[in-house]
Design a protein around this motif. Sequence first.
Motif, PDB file in Angstrom:
ATOM      1  N   SER A 116       0.859  -1.182   0.000  1.00  0.00           N
ATOM      2  CA  SER A 116       0.000   0.000   0.000  1.00  0.00           C
ATOM      3  C   SER A 116       0.891   1.225   0.000  1.00  0.00           C
ATOM      4  O   SER A 116       1.831   1.318   0.793  1.00  0.00           O
ATOM      5  CB  SER A 116      -0.933   0.002   1.218  1.00  0.00           C
ATOM      6  N   SER A 142       2.776  -0.785  -5.511  1.00  0.00           N
ATOM      7  CA  SER A 142       1.436  -0.723  -4.919  1.00  0.00           C
ATOM      8  C   SER A 142       0.383  -0.928  -5.996  1.00  0.00           C
ATOM      9  O   SER A 142       0.653  -0.772  -7.188  1.00  0.00           O
ATOM     10  CB  SER A 142       1.219   0.619  -4.217  1.00  0.00           C
ATOM     11  N   HIS A 177      -3.041  -4.153   0.707  1.00  0.00           N
ATOM     12  CA  HIS A 177      -1.948  -4.922   0.126  1.00  0.00           C
ATOM     13  C   HIS A 177      -2.557  -6.019  -0.737  1.00  0.00           C
ATOM     14  O   HIS A 177      -3.766  -6.233  -0.716  1.00  0.00           O
ATOM     15  CB  HIS A 177      -1.085  -5.545   1.227  1.00  0.00           C
TER      16      HIS A 177
END
Length: 194
Positions: A116, A142, A177
């Motif tokens: 993230s 990400s 994530h």
Amino acid sequence: MYYTTTTVNGKQLDEFIAKYQDQAKFLVFCQHCGNYQTLWSCPPLLLDVPQFLQGFNYIYIIGVKVIYDEETIKSAHTAEKIKEITFQSLQEVKTKLAAALLTLEQQIPGSVSLSSGGCRLCQRCERRDDRPCRYPEKMRYSLDAFGFDLTAITSDLLQIELKWAKNSLPEYYTLIHALLTTQELDKTILHEMT
């Protein structure tokens, strides 16, 4: 100060890409971020995203809610305090989750995690000085760097509404994530690791 809850959901990657990826639309937002062109994990990326994703069949989204207690929310009464609490708590959770996912990658052949936000392994990314990444084996891209719609993903797949700090600390933040895999997984493996 805070506690966390984890929600996991998986999808076939081709369906996920078709529904949630729009690089032209979402990478424009990256251009307005301070990480743009300053972190190797952030756009413009030096890899071909479609080609990179071709190596995987499934994606597992891991949403970690960082939920603040009432006392912490009340203590964040200035912009500086909001920023301090946000940075400290999110970095703690992100670091722990990233380490767990790197361990999981070693246990699941043909898998790679996505993080993230931008990478924070180094105090100053080597990209700022036109040098290669110091930790390419640990640096992870990400979902938003690949042009994915994080709001729709968290809403549809995790049933979580993203919250943002405005004039106060929100009730919670969500770190998103992912784990890309070649094989289908039992999602409980991801819950146990996080």
